[in-house]
Design a protein around this motif. Structure first.
Motif, short mmCIF file in Angstrom:
data_model
loop_
_atom_site.label_atom_id
_atom_site.label_comp_id
_atom_site.label_asym_id
_atom_site.label_seq_id
_atom_site.Cartn_x
_atom_site.Cartn_y
_atom_site.Cartn_z
N ASN A 179 -84.34 4.69 20.72
CA ASN A 179 -85.64 4.37 21.34
C ASN A 179 -85.51 3.51 22.58
OD1 ASN A 179 -87.21 5.68 19.25
ND2 ASN A 179 -86.67 3.97 17.91
N GLU A 180 -84.34 3.45 23.17
CA GLU A 180 -84.10 2.55 24.30
C GLU A 180 -84.03 3.28 25.63
OE1 GLU A 180 -81.22 -0.57 23.95
OE2 GLU A 180 -81.27 -0.47 21.75
N ASP A 181 -84.44 2.57 26.66
CA ASP A 181 -84.27 3.01 28.05
C ASP A 181 -84.80 4.40 28.32
OD1 ASP A 181 -83.15 0.59 28.70
OD2 ASP A 181 -81.08 1.27 28.45
N GLY A 182 -85.94 4.70 27.70
CA GLY A 182 -86.62 5.95 28.00
C GLY A 182 -86.14 7.17 27.25
N ARG A 183 -85.21 7.00 26.29
CA ARG A 183 -84.77 8.16 25.52
C ARG A 183 -85.94 8.67 24.67
NH1 ARG A 183 -83.45 9.71 20.50
NH2 ARG A 183 -81.68 11.11 20.12
N LEU A 184 -86.11 9.98 24.66
CA LEU A 184 -87.16 10.61 23.88
C LEU A 184 -86.59 11.14 22.56
CD1 LEU A 184 -88.96 12.59 26.75
CD2 LEU A 184 -89.61 10.38 25.74
N PRO A 185 -87.42 11.45 21.58
CA PRO A 185 -86.91 11.94 20.30
C PRO A 185 -86.20 13.28 20.44
CG PRO A 185 -89.17 11.16 20.07
CD PRO A 185 -88.88 11.20 21.54
N SER A 186 -85.21 13.48 19.58
CA SER A 186 -84.51 14.76 19.49
C SER A 186 -84.83 15.42 18.15
CB SER A 186 -82.99 14.55 19.58
OG SER A 186 -82.47 14.08 18.35
N VAL A 187 -84.41 16.67 18.01
CA VAL A 187 -84.63 17.36 16.75
C VAL A 187 -83.91 16.67 15.61
CG1 VAL A 187 -85.13 19.63 17.75
CG2 VAL A 187 -82.75 19.00 17.25
N TRP A 188 -82.82 15.97 15.92
CA TRP A 188 -82.10 15.27 14.86
C TRP A 188 -82.83 14.01 14.42
CZ3 TRP A 188 -78.73 16.36 11.23
CH2 TRP A 188 -78.06 17.58 11.33
N ASP A 189 -83.54 13.35 15.31
CA ASP A 189 -84.38 12.24 14.88
C ASP A 189 -85.44 12.73 13.90
OD1 ASP A 189 -83.28 10.14 16.64
OD2 ASP A 189 -84.11 11.35 18.26
N THR A 190 -86.05 13.86 14.22
CA THR A 190 -87.09 14.43 13.36
C THR A 190 -86.51 14.90 12.04
OG1 THR A 190 -88.31 15.14 15.33
CG2 THR A 190 -88.90 16.18 13.24
N PHE A 191 -85.38 15.58 12.09
CA PHE A 191 -84.73 16.11 10.89
C PHE A 191 -84.35 14.97 9.95
CE2 PHE A 191 -81.05 18.21 8.74
CZ PHE A 191 -81.68 19.39 8.33
N CYS A 192 -83.76 13.91 10.51
CA CYS A 192 -83.34 12.78 9.69
C CYS A 192 -84.53 12.09 9.02
CB CYS A 192 -82.58 11.76 10.54
SG CYS A 192 -80.94 12.30 11.08
N ALA A 193 -85.69 12.13 9.68
CA ALA A 193 -86.88 11.49 9.13
C ALA A 193 -87.57 12.36 8.08
CB ALA A 193 -87.85 11.17 10.26
N THR A 194 -87.07 13.57 7.87
CA THR A 194 -87.66 14.48 6.89
C THR A 194 -86.97 14.29 5.55
OG1 THR A 194 -88.06 16.09 8.67
CG2 THR A 194 -88.20 16.89 6.40
N PRO A 195 -87.69 13.88 4.50
CA PRO A 195 -87.05 13.61 3.21
C PRO A 195 -86.24 14.80 2.69
CG PRO A 195 -89.31 12.80 3.21
CD PRO A 195 -89.14 13.58 4.48
N GLY A 196 -85.05 14.47 2.20
CA GLY A 196 -84.20 15.48 1.59
C GLY A 196 -83.28 16.22 2.54
N LYS A 197 -83.38 15.98 3.83
CA LYS A 197 -82.57 16.73 4.79
C LYS A 197 -81.18 16.12 5.00
CE LYS A 197 -85.57 19.94 5.77
NZ LYS A 197 -85.31 21.34 5.37
#
Length: 437
Positions: A22-40
């Motif tokens: 979340n630093e210096d303007g980095r935007l979310p990636s599919v891996w941020d979303t995937f990791c936040a999905t329970p069970g993945k």
């Protein structure tokens, strides 16, 4: 492998080590979303911190210098350098400028991978690699980074392991973005390869003295029994694992028997696509870890044969160094236009612990020696291999396995971020010091 022109290195990838999501303007990636999905991901772990390389990069470059490697292979995080409107993010780009400048100061060559699976989430929201437009946006991203880093990079790889990005990400759901539709896997692969071909002209125009290529994960298949059906199954496995990627790149066509496996999954291919995909490359990167022994289970299908007696890693992958030699010699035979090869990943996971300040990873030391020897034998038989990169520099976030699988030659204590070179790292450094003797 001791010639002066041969390159020895180590590798990492952005999401696996950088952290600072979340630093210096980095935007979310599919891996941020995937990791936040329970069970993945195992134990719900994420790459939010990883190895904190974004803040510790200078010390990590000092580790590289202490090893004595010729080159460092790393990837750029697309979400860190470009926003959803295609505008560059200077703060993210500056990180990679500092990194490449730091490598140059230490006499280490930069081998850069543009895409190691961390697709911007905003691209996935528009269809990701199922959307043909993503291939064009990837070319824009390649254009941006090759302009920004021109003259700093020895080698550009467009994609790392498109097989994993396509099949694991879209075909069976084991990786981000987590889709599980066979036809989506083949279509995603086509757009990944199209993006590769579209990116090459910009890379060549912007950084003409660098090499351009792609990195593929490959493995030989062997029949479980000496019968025709199993020989055919091994051939079918290699189509699925190897030729699905290599035939489009080196022959300009998909292998016909791929669709014996996945009937009705042929991707949409427009006129001119395959000519774009098959544009000449300066090198092919090969990631090799193991082989597959397979047996037929009927027409156009197979299953893996597991021998419980053979040596394995903690990934449950068989240790089979001869497979690397066999693979390299088969590629030389099957593709007359095969470009020079780099072994861009080779290594193993093990259950490593620091004891009295030491990590004595005996199996890894043996694994690497035997795979070096297999590569040397292939080179002696005429295969043009230009370099060898161990995977990986340090323990890191191992995708859906989280932090339990350790591939590094440097141990990372994730609580303290303390780095401890393992005995394999010390042996590699000694080998690199002695090669000029």
């Amino acid at each position: 492998m001791r010639g002066r022109g041969f390159i020895f290195g180590v590798g990492t990838s952005s999401y696996q080590i950088e952290g600072a999501v979340n630093e210096d303007g980095r935007l979310p990636s599919v891996w941020d979303t995937f990791c936040a999905t329970p069970g993945k991901v195992a134990r719900g772990e994420t790459g939010a911190m990883a190895c904190d390389h974004y803040h510790r990069w200078e010390a990590d470059l000092d580790l590289l210098a202490a090893l004595g490697v010729d080159a460092y292979r790393f990837s750029i995080a697309w979400p860190r350098v470009m926003d959803e409107k295609g505008r560059p993010n200077a703060r993210g780009i500056d990180f990679y400028k500092r990194l490449t400048d730091g490598l140059a100061e230490r006499g280490i060559r930069a081998f850069v991978t543009l895409y190691h699976w961390d697709l911007p989430q905003w691209m996935e929201d528009r269809g990701g690699w199922l959307n043909r437009e993503t291939a064009w946006r990837f070319a824009d991203y390649a254009d941006l980074m090759s302009r920004e880093l021109a003259g700093r990079v020895t080698s550009w790889a467009t994609h790392n392991e498109p097989w994993c990005a396509a099949y694991l990400g879209y075909g069976n759901g084991h990786h981000a973005p987590g889709h599980n539709v066979a036809r989506w896997g083949t279509q995603a692969m086509h757009h990944l390869l199209l993006g590769h071909g579209l990116a090459l002209p910009a890379l060549r125009a912007n950084d003409p003295h660098a090499q351009m290529g792609l990195v593929a994960n490959l493995g030989p298949g062997y029949p479980g029994r000496d019968v025709h059906e199993d020989v055919d199954a091994a051939r079918l496995y290699e189509t699925y694992q190897n030729r699905w990627v290599l035939d489009p790149l080196l022959k300009g066509e998909y292998p016909a028997d791929l669709f014996r496996l996945w009937k009705g999954t042929e991707p949409v291919v427009l006129p001119g696509d395959m000519e774009t995909v098959a544009a000449p490359m300066d090198f092919l990167g090969i990631n090799y870890y193991s082989r597959a022994v397979v047996s037929s289970t009927g027409a156009d299908s197979f299953e893996w044969v597991r021998d419980p007696a053979v040596e394995r890693t903690t990934m449950d992958w068989e240790v089979y160094p001869q497979g690397l030699q066999d693979l390299l010699e088969a590629l030389r035979r099957d593709y007359p236009n095969l470009p020079p090869i780099y072994i861009t990943e080779n290594g193993m996971s093990s259950d490593d612990h620091v004891q009295d300040g030491v990590v004595d990873d005996l199996q890894r030391q043996s694994y690497l020696k035997r795979h070096f020897a297999a590569c040397t034998r292939a080179m002696a038989r005429g295969v043009d291999v230009r370099g060898y990169f161990i995977w990986s520099l340090m323990d890191n976030f191992e995708w859906a396995w989280g932090y339990e699988r350790r591939f590094g030659i440097v141990h990372v204590d994730y609580e303290t971020q303390r780095r401890t070179p393992k005995r394999s790292a010390l042996a590699y450094a000694a080998f690199l010091r002695d090669r000029s003797l």
